[in-house]
Design a protein around this motif. Structure first.
Motif, PDB file in Angstrom:
ATOM      1  N   UNK B 315      20.425   0.086 104.164  1.00 28.55           N
ATOM      2  CA  UNK B 315      20.113  -1.341 104.294  1.00 28.55           C
ATOM      3  C   UNK B 315      18.614  -1.591 104.130  1.00 28.55           C
ATOM      4  N   UNK B 316      17.813  -0.697 104.737  1.00 30.11           N
ATOM      5  CA  UNK B 316      16.356  -0.879 104.677  1.00 30.11           C
ATOM      6  C   UNK B 316      15.832  -0.666 103.252  1.00 30.11           C
ATOM      7  N   UNK B 317      16.535   0.144 102.469  1.00 31.37           N
ATOM      8  CA  UNK B 317      16.059   0.497 101.124  1.00 31.37           C
ATOM      9  C   UNK B 317      16.912  -0.150 100.042  1.00 31.37           C
ATOM     10  N   UNK B 318      17.547  -1.259 100.373  1.00 27.35           N
ATOM     11  CA  UNK B 318      18.518  -1.851  99.439  1.00 27.35           C
ATOM     12  C   UNK B 318      17.862  -2.292  98.123  1.00 27.35           C
ATOM     13  N   UNK B 319      16.531  -2.480  98.131  1.00 23.23           N
ATOM     14  CA  UNK B 319      15.862  -2.872  96.883  1.00 23.23           C
ATOM     15  C   UNK B 319      15.638  -1.679  95.948  1.00 23.23           C
ATOM     16  N   UNK B 320      15.861  -0.459  96.451  1.00 21.03           N
ATOM     17  CA  UNK B 320      15.735   0.717  95.582  1.00 21.03           C
ATOM     18  C   UNK B 320      17.076   0.943  94.877  1.00 21.03           C
ATOM     19  N   UNK B 321      17.091   1.044  93.550  1.00 22.91           N
ATOM     20  CA  UNK B 321      18.370   1.178  92.846  1.00 22.91           C
ATOM     21  C   UNK B 321      19.095   2.489  93.181  1.00 22.91           C
ATOM     22  N   UNK B 322      18.370   3.481  93.710  1.00 19.53           N
ATOM     23  CA  UNK B 322      18.979   4.779  93.996  1.00 19.53           C
ATOM     24  C   UNK B 322      19.809   4.774  95.282  1.00 19.53           C
ATOM     25  N   UNK B 323      19.624   3.739  96.120  1.00 22.27           N
ATOM     26  CA  UNK B 323      20.286   3.738  97.434  1.00 22.27           C
ATOM     27  C   UNK B 323      21.756   3.365  97.320  1.00 22.27           C
ATOM     28  N   UNK B 324      22.598   4.035  98.082  1.00 19.58           N
ATOM     29  CA  UNK B 324      24.013   3.644  98.178  1.00 19.58           C
ATOM     30  C   UNK B 324      24.094   2.318  98.909  1.00 19.58           C
TER      31      UNK B 324
END
Lengths: 200, 593
Positions: B315-324
């Protein structure tokens, strides 16, 4: 590709969720899976809410199940099923023991135990089975094997019935209780298959 | 052979395989099971020390004598053991010495979530941080090599999810490590100022060598596959990071976390477009990376409070395309009644708390154990604590403030368990006697260290290794510390009348007063067995529905159809409900079938 599957057991301290999770994870290990299991001890033992996370697959990273990720949620108590409902996948299987254990705030009159949890759960989640594990365990002659009755139901829905569980149970429970635990396991699996059918 | 072990069992296995011969600990969640598991290997001397400072000193002494030694504690226990640790950091070791700290992000069973990795930097000790059970075993063996190669104690840091999660561990035969020769060496082992000054210089030189070792240690590793996102992580957070970013990121796992491998980190950062540091609680690694002038993501996205989870990271890294992505949280009804832990049926603390709850003008300086639960309804007896053993001494200060300011009408009660009293309560009694402060100490002697799951202590007459021990008598002990004979009262806490009399006498005392409430924990097997065939029952006709028995907060008593009901299977026959019922509606049941 990540093939990890997740089973969450919830209940109340003293109900035997930890032993059930131990047998389940040991069985899955012997079936050849990579397995991780996580649980919280400590203060939770004093009649508090208890959860055991079991995850298995070809390579498991996190030992902890995230919300919306459990393929099976098996709750040993109705209120705890309600509390942990957010953990189950929309297509996951919800198994609930038909048992109410009043928490302290309810006992001392500071809170009310929700009415008819089973009906509410039924409207919120499609794949749902209410199981009278307590009644089955009492019929077998020992109410304390309730946990293994529920484990049998988990094994049914997990699709683990090909595996021979006797040996794992034999290795992990006290010698005097081996036979009744094996009976409880199969009684739970049978009750699950009789009332809902299809293993996933 | 591979076996499914908890992190704690794997640490014990690692210590065993490394040839450890002396181990000491004070129980504390989530570290307790390490020594319990280690004590199964009969060739190792294992003890429950009276507190963590003692545990570290015992293992430090064993190291000086030439053994590979080990001690274990929970995070706050290292505060207690910090004094010897900071100076052992100067002396170094003889036999390898590993100090385990089990930290508790999320505070499942703790009063704070201090990040003990900072102790490594503060004391200048190498820091080892595993992320699963296999690493717990493997890293212990490497920790002993580090200890003896660099002449230093090693801090071994785990967290609850590593301690209490199971995963597969490859077992090996134990090493045979002979005792090293002991040579008297005051310049190294006796830290007077003249000796300490050159040792500090040695410690700084050792840190430089450890930083070189960090660059090549097998405890740090890189998993690279040409991704543009580079994740730097440690401990359980690494497992969560793998779950979230899978093979869409490269990873630098830092199992040797102090000193950091800054050359390798810089190189890793140079070849990745985005660097994300994922660690639970404090930015221990991230701060060093930023200090080196390297841009990274970390605590600007991730919370410092509580545990992480794959979902929190995703949730915290949702702007990174690599995150599930994870399903949005389903909030089950907020109105659900909580299920806090409660005193067990038959708990010997219930009676005394019931009596104290009737006192309107008292302050209860409480302590750490099951009896902390007395602070919550229905008793609400307990106002504050700081740490293990603070009940008596904080009570002294509270009373002294009242006395100095002329408002001394409040009775000040210190509430402490038997094991906590041995841990750090004895000094409080000495202080109360010495200062002649009229504080009332209630020692809840349930004959075991109950909260952490029944460990022995100096009052139980048994050791961790299953041997008989001298049983320290609490009455004699407080008398020897100077409490007047007529100010020591021994009561059965299940006898409400006796408790009430003792509390009333204590309230008018002008000097330190001690009440020893002694009945064994209701969960002890021998106590359970005795209670098996006994229970109390309610006569529904005689019950007026006054709920007096409900207000003792016993899990065996419920209220149905305007009368109380006692569940015979749950009742432990302590008789407290029988005594609070003024309508004689409760009586002893027959034999359970």
């Amino acid at each position: 590709m990540n093939d990890t599957r997740s089973i969450l057991l919830t209940g109340v301290g003293g109900q035997g969720t930890i032993l059930a999770a131990k047998i389940l994870s040991e069985g899955l290990t012997r079936m050849g899976y990579d397995v991780k299991m996580s649980e919280i001890h400590g203060m939770a033992q004093r009649g508090g809410s208890v959860t055991s996370h079991v995850r298995y697959g070809s390579r498991v990273d996190s030992p902890v199940i995230s919300e919306g990720e459990a393929d099976i949620l098996c709750s040993f108590e109705k209120l705890e099923a309600f509390r942990h409902l957010g953990y189950i996948k929309p297509e996951g299987m919800l198994i609930v023991n038909d048992l109410e254990i009043y928490p302290l705030p309810v006992l001392i009159g500071q809170a009310a135990y929700p009415d008819d949890i089973a009906s509410v759960l039924k409207t919120r989640h499609e794949r749902f089975q209410l199981l009278s594990a307590h009644t089955i365990a009492v019929k077998l002659g020992n109410p304390r094997v309730e946990n293994i009755v529920l484990l049998g139901a988990v094994a049914h829905y997990g699709g683990f019935m090909q595996f021979s569980w006797e040996e794992t149970i034999r290795d992990l429970v006290k010698p005097a209780f081996i036979d009744i635990n094996i009976k409880a396991f199969y009684a739970g699996a049978k009750a699950a298959s009789a009332s809902f059918g299809g293993a996933s | 052979m591979k076996q499914l072990l908890t992190g704690n069992e794997a640490i014990a296995r690692g210590a065993y395989e490394a040839g450890c011969t002396v181990a000491a600990a004070y129980p504390g969640t989530p570290s307790t099971e390490i020594l319990e598991a280690l004590s199964q290997y009969k060739e190792i001397y294992c003890e429950w020390s009276v507190n963590e400072k003692v545990a570290l000193e015992v293992s430090g002494g064993a190291s000086f004598a030439g053994s590979r030694a080990f001690c274990a504690m929970k995070h706050v226990g290292l505060n207690v053991a910090a004094d010897p640790m900071f100076t052992i950091a100067y002396t170094g070791i003889n036999g390898g010495l590993v100090i385990n700290t089990s930290d508790e992000p999320g505070m499942h069973s703790s009063q704070n979530e201090q990040d003990n990795r900072y102790y490594a930097r503060h004391a200048k000790l190498p820091l080892v941080v595993p992320s699963d059970s296999a690493q717990c075993r493997d890293f212990m063996l490497e920790a002993y090599r580090i200890s003896e190669t660099f002449d230093t104690a090693v801090l071994f840091r785990t967290t609850t999810r590593v301690c209490h999660s199971k995963s597969l561990v490859e077992l090996h035969e134990p090493m045979r490590v002979p005792q090293r020769a002991y040579t008297k060496d005051l310049k190294k082992n006796l830290m007077t100022p003249g000796n300490s000054r050159p040792r500090h210089v040695d410690v700084e030189a050792r840190l430089v060598k450890l930083a070189e070792y960090a660059e090549s240690t097998p405890l740090n590793f890189i998993e690279e596959d040409g991704n543009t996102l580079g994740v730097i992580s440690t401990g359980i957070a690494y497992q969560y990071a793998r779950e979230v970013f899978s093979d869409r990121a490269d990873y630098f796992f830092i199992g040797f976390s102090f000193p950091l491998p800054m050359k390798a980190v810089r190189k890793f950062c140079e070849v990745h477009e985005t660097i994300l540091v994922i660690e639970e609680n404090e930015p221990f690694i991230e701060d060093e990376i930023r200090k080196a002038g390297i841009a990274c993501l970390g605590k600007d996205l991730l919370p410092a409070c509580g545990e992480l989870s794959p979902k929190i990271i995703a949730d915290a890294c949702s702007h990174l395309p690599e995150a599930s992505t994870y399903a949005p949280s389903v909030h089950s009804d907020a109105s659900l009644p909580p299920r806090p832990p409660a005193l067990c049926p038959g708990c010997p603390h219930r009676g005394i708390f019931h009596v104290l709850s009737k006192q309107k003008n008292i302050v209860a300086s409480t302590d750490i154990g099951c009896y902390t639960l007395g602070a919550f309804p229905p008793f609400s007896v307990g106002d504050f604590f700081f740490c293990m053993g603070s009940s008596i001494t904080a009570g002294i200060g509270f009373k002294r403030s009242d006395m100095s300011c002329g408002t001394e009408t409040r009775g000040v009660f210190a509430i402490i368990g038997d094991s906590t009293f041995f841990h750090s309560g004895m000094t409080g009694i000495a202080d109360a006697v010495y200062s002649r402060t009229p504080v009332v100490t209630i020692i809840l002697d349930n004959r075991i260290t109950a909260m952490t799951g029944h460990q022995h202590n100096p009052g139980t007459g048994m050791t961790l290794m299953g041997e008989q021990a001298h049983e320290i008598d609490l009455g004699e002990l407080v008398r020897a510390l100077g409490v007047r004979e007529d100010h020591i009262r021994k009561v059965n806490p299940n006898n409400l009348k006796a408790c009430s009399e003792a509390v009333n006498d204590a309230l008018i005392a002008q000097e330190p007063f001690v009440i020893i409430a002694r009945v064994p924990c209701a969960l002890l097997p021998q106590v359970r067995k005795r209670a098996e065939s006994k229970w109390f029952q309610v006569d529904a006709q005689a019950c007026t529905g006054c709920r007096a028995c409900i207000r003792i907060g016993c899990p065996a008593i419920t209220f149905r159809d305007s009368a109380a009901v006692i569940e015979p299977d749950i009742c432990a026959a302590c008789g407290v409900c029988f005594q609070v019922c003024t309508f004689k509606a409760i009586s002893m049941g027959g034999n359970k079938t």
